[in-house]
Design a protein around this motif. Structure first.
Motif, mmCIF file in Angstrom:
data_model
loop_
_atom_site.group_PDB
_atom_site.id
_atom_site.type_symbol
_atom_site.label_atom_id
_atom_site.label_comp_id
_atom_site.label_asym_id
_atom_site.label_seq_id
_atom_site.Cartn_x
_atom_site.Cartn_y
_atom_site.Cartn_z
ATOM 1 N N GLY A 66 0.808 -1.216 0.000
ATOM 2 C CA GLY A 66 0.000 0.000 0.000
ATOM 3 C C GLY A 66 0.840 1.264 0.000
ATOM 4 N N VAL A 67 1.893 1.269 0.808
ATOM 5 C CA VAL A 67 2.752 2.455 0.882
ATOM 6 C C VAL A 67 3.455 2.692 -0.453
ATOM 7 C CG1 VAL A 67 4.822 3.421 1.975
ATOM 8 C CG2 VAL A 67 3.034 2.377 3.382
ATOM 9 N N HIS A 68 3.869 1.626 -1.121
ATOM 10 C CA HIS A 68 4.478 1.810 -2.447
ATOM 11 C C HIS A 68 3.511 2.511 -3.397
ATOM 12 C CE1 HIS A 68 6.671 1.178 -6.122
ATOM 13 N NE2 HIS A 68 5.653 0.516 -6.638
ATOM 14 N N GLN A 69 2.264 2.094 -3.381
ATOM 15 C CA GLN A 69 1.281 2.724 -4.260
ATOM 16 C C GLN A 69 1.079 4.194 -3.911
ATOM 17 O OE1 GLN A 69 -2.284 0.005 -5.069
ATOM 18 N NE2 GLN A 69 -1.222 -1.092 -3.419
ATOM 19 N N LEU A 70 1.083 4.510 -2.615
ATOM 20 C CA LEU A 70 0.850 5.887 -2.183
ATOM 21 C C LEU A 70 2.037 6.799 -2.485
ATOM 22 C CD1 LEU A 70 -0.857 5.232 1.272
ATOM 23 C CD2 LEU A 70 -1.964 6.106 -0.804
ATOM 24 N N LEU A 108 -2.517 3.467 6.447
ATOM 25 C CA LEU A 108 -2.444 3.973 5.080
ATOM 26 C C LEU A 108 -3.083 5.352 4.955
ATOM 27 C CD1 LEU A 108 -3.079 0.743 2.970
ATOM 28 C CD2 LEU A 108 -0.905 1.838 3.571
ATOM 29 N N ARG A 109 -4.129 5.619 5.711
ATOM 30 C CA ARG A 109 -4.703 6.966 5.690
ATOM 31 C C ARG A 109 -3.722 7.985 6.271
ATOM 32 N NH1 ARG A 109 -9.776 7.538 4.047
ATOM 33 N NH2 ARG A 109 -11.122 5.679 3.956
ATOM 34 N N ALA A 110 -2.974 7.579 7.275
ATOM 35 C CA ALA A 110 -1.950 8.475 7.835
ATOM 36 C C ALA A 110 -0.872 8.776 6.806
ATOM 37 C CB ALA A 110 -1.340 7.840 9.084
ATOM 38 N N VAL A 111 -0.448 7.746 6.072
ATOM 39 C CA VAL A 111 0.570 7.956 5.033
ATOM 40 C C VAL A 111 0.017 8.858 3.929
ATOM 41 C CG1 VAL A 111 1.998 6.836 3.276
ATOM 42 C CG2 VAL A 111 1.716 5.764 5.532
ATOM 43 N N ALA A 112 -1.248 8.657 3.566
ATOM 44 C CA ALA A 112 -1.851 9.423 2.467
ATOM 45 C C ALA A 112 -1.995 10.903 2.803
ATOM 46 C CB ALA A 112 -3.220 8.840 2.120
ATOM 47 N N ARG A 113 -1.947 11.258 4.065
ATOM 48 C CA ARG A 113 -2.118 12.672 4.441
ATOM 49 C C ARG A 113 -0.897 13.525 4.139
ATOM 50 N NH1 ARG A 113 -5.575 10.619 8.700
ATOM 51 N NH2 ARG A 113 -3.813 10.248 10.103
ATOM 52 N N GLU A 114 0.260 12.905 3.896
ATOM 53 C CA GLU A 114 1.490 13.644 3.596
ATOM 54 C C GLU A 114 1.991 13.256 2.212
ATOM 55 O OE1 GLU A 114 2.530 15.917 5.542
ATOM 56 O OE2 GLU A 114 1.691 15.446 7.510
ATOM 57 N N ASP A 115 2.711 14.163 1.555
ATOM 58 C CA ASP A 115 3.231 13.862 0.222
ATOM 59 C C ASP A 115 4.499 13.014 0.326
ATOM 60 O OD1 ASP A 115 5.749 15.693 0.070
ATOM 61 O OD2 ASP A 115 4.146 16.996 0.822
ATOM 62 N N VAL A 150 -6.236 2.916 -3.092
ATOM 63 C CA VAL A 150 -5.205 2.149 -2.396
ATOM 64 C C VAL A 150 -5.721 1.679 -1.045
ATOM 65 C CG1 VAL A 150 -2.914 2.258 -1.353
ATOM 66 C CG2 VAL A 150 -3.325 3.379 -3.553
ATOM 67 N N VAL A 151 -6.318 2.584 -0.291
ATOM 68 C CA VAL A 151 -6.803 2.238 1.049
ATOM 69 C C VAL A 151 -7.924 1.204 0.964
ATOM 70 C CG1 VAL A 151 -7.888 3.122 3.147
ATOM 71 C CG2 VAL A 151 -6.112 4.473 2.005
ATOM 72 N N ASP A 152 -8.896 1.440 0.096
ATOM 73 C CA ASP A 152 -10.036 0.524 -0.014
ATOM 74 C C ASP A 152 -9.595 -0.877 -0.424
ATOM 75 O OD1 ASP A 152 -11.659 2.603 0.687
ATOM 76 O OD2 ASP A 152 -12.459 2.963 -1.329
ATOM 77 N N SER A 178 -6.635 -2.222 -0.130
ATOM 78 C CA SER A 178 -5.783 -2.822 0.903
ATOM 79 C C SER A 178 -6.627 -3.404 2.027
ATOM 80 C CB SER A 178 -4.802 -1.781 1.452
ATOM 81 O OG SER A 178 -3.920 -1.326 0.440
ATOM 82 N N VAL A 179 -7.678 -2.707 2.414
ATOM 83 C CA VAL A 179 -8.579 -3.223 3.445
ATOM 84 C C VAL A 179 -9.264 -4.493 2.948
ATOM 85 C CG1 VAL A 179 -10.701 -2.757 4.741
ATOM 86 C CG2 VAL A 179 -8.917 -0.994 4.580
ATOM 87 N N ARG A 180 -9.664 -4.507 1.683
ATOM 88 C CA ARG A 180 -10.276 -5.713 1.121
ATOM 89 C C ARG A 180 -9.310 -6.892 1.135
ATOM 90 N NH1 ARG A 180 -12.417 -2.010 -2.901
ATOM 91 N NH2 ARG A 180 -14.650 -1.660 -2.511
ATOM 92 N N LEU A 181 -8.051 -6.630 0.827
ATOM 93 C CA LEU A 181 -7.060 -7.701 0.842
ATOM 94 C C LEU A 181 -6.817 -8.207 2.263
ATOM 95 C CD1 LEU A 181 -4.455 -6.375 -1.754
ATOM 96 C CD2 LEU A 181 -5.916 -8.390 -1.990
ATOM 97 N N ALA A 182 -6.869 -7.306 3.232
ATOM 98 C CA ALA A 182 -6.679 -7.721 4.628
ATOM 99 C C ALA A 182 -7.764 -8.692 5.061
ATOM 100 C CB ALA A 182 -6.659 -6.499 5.551
ATOM 101 N N THR A 183 -9.006 -8.397 4.687
ATOM 102 C CA THR A 183 -10.124 -9.252 5.090
ATOM 103 C C THR A 183 -10.311 -10.451 4.167
ATOM 104 O OG1 THR A 183 -11.679 -7.892 3.821
ATOM 105 C CG2 THR A 183 -11.324 -7.303 6.126
#
Length: 271
Positions: free
Chosen positions: A85-89, A124-131, A99-101, A103-108
């Motif tokens: 997920g972080v690579h994609q972001l 992943l939402r925390a990572v997405a908040r910064e460039d 990416v977030v959606d 990744s959550v699907r893959l987790a479950t």
């Protein structure tokens, strides 16, 4: 069973590389074929797999910051998913919400770890908040020297040191960061023209180093006509050069030194 996607195939390969020391270059093509991915999805799975593996040191530092815990305290399967997920972001143009959606699907789904879905979502939402540039700076906070370079450019510290020493012997130490940057570029696939069966100019764009190489066109190199017909195969230029050098070496005679083998007439290098 849900249909395989580029992300699920990439995750499957990442899990195998980490858990059983699988070779990504051997496993990924087989998984792509088994999943029946389209050429576009196959290309995406390839980028996600190799990109995540290349950037793992950096991504682990980012994940540790975003999760507020060392990566050693994160479930290994979930950590592989977070790396993906972080690579994609940080390294692709895929929208953050997708990416977030996914990744959550893959987790479950793929991981069957429903209890980890909230954690994956939060990190992943925390990572997405910064460039990406901000995260690269945050990842090296408190680090210095080769340790900082190892994280920033996702290379083990011993490789950073080895490259520095190699450049120093040529008086080019100032090129270290440029070399580390170039080493992270995704390589073009090289084809080798098999002797007597193909010529490199008929395979694709001319390569830079090997005289018998060509750069494969975009897409699956296994679908290149010359590869299908057995007149060419995938082989990186470094391996081609090693084979060419060995083909020009002469047998070792009793009592002969290695330096004698490397010297031609007048003491000049023969290879």
């Amino acid at each position: 069973m849900s249909r395989a996607t580029a992300r699920s195939v990439a995750l499957e390969v990442l899990l195998a590389v980490r858990a059983s020391d699988a070779y990504a270059n051997l496993l990924l093509p087989a998984r792509i074929v088994r999943a029946g991915l389209s050429p576009q999805d196959a290309a995406l799975a390839t980028e996600l797999t190799y990109g995540t593996l290349r950037g793992r040191l950096l991504y682990d530092a980012v994940i540790a910051r975003a999760a507020k815990r060392p990566v050693s305290r994160i479930d290994p399967d979930v950590l592989d998913l977070l790396r993906l997920g972080v690579h994609q972001l940080l390294a692709t143009r895929i929208p953050a919400h997708a990416v977030v959606d996914e990744s959550v699907r893959l987790a479950t789904g793929a991981l069957r770890k429903r209890s980890a879905s909230g954690f994956v979502n939060g990190v992943l939402r925390a990572v997405a908040r910064e460039d990406p540039a901000t995260w690269r700076e945050r990842a090296v906070e408190g680090r210095s020297g080769d340790d900082a370079l190892a994280v920033r450019f996702a290379h083990p510290a011993w490789i950073v040191a080895a490259l520095r020493d190699a450049l120093a012997r040529e008086g080019r130490t100032g090129e270290l960061e440029a070399l580390l940057t170039a080493d992270n570029d995704a390589p073009r696939v090289a084809l080798v023209a098999l002797p007597g069966l193909a010529a490199p100019e008929g395979l694709g764009e001319p390569a830079r180093v090997s005289p018998v190489a060509a750069l494969a066109p975009a897409g699956d190199p296994a679908r290149v006509p010359a590869v299908i017909e057995g007149r060419a195969r995938v082989q990186d230029e470094g391996s081609q050069l090693a084979a060419l050098a060995l083909s020009r070496a002469r047998p070792v005679r009793a009592g002969e030194r290695w330096l004698d083998l490397c010297a031609g007439p007048g003491g000049k290098a023969a290879l």
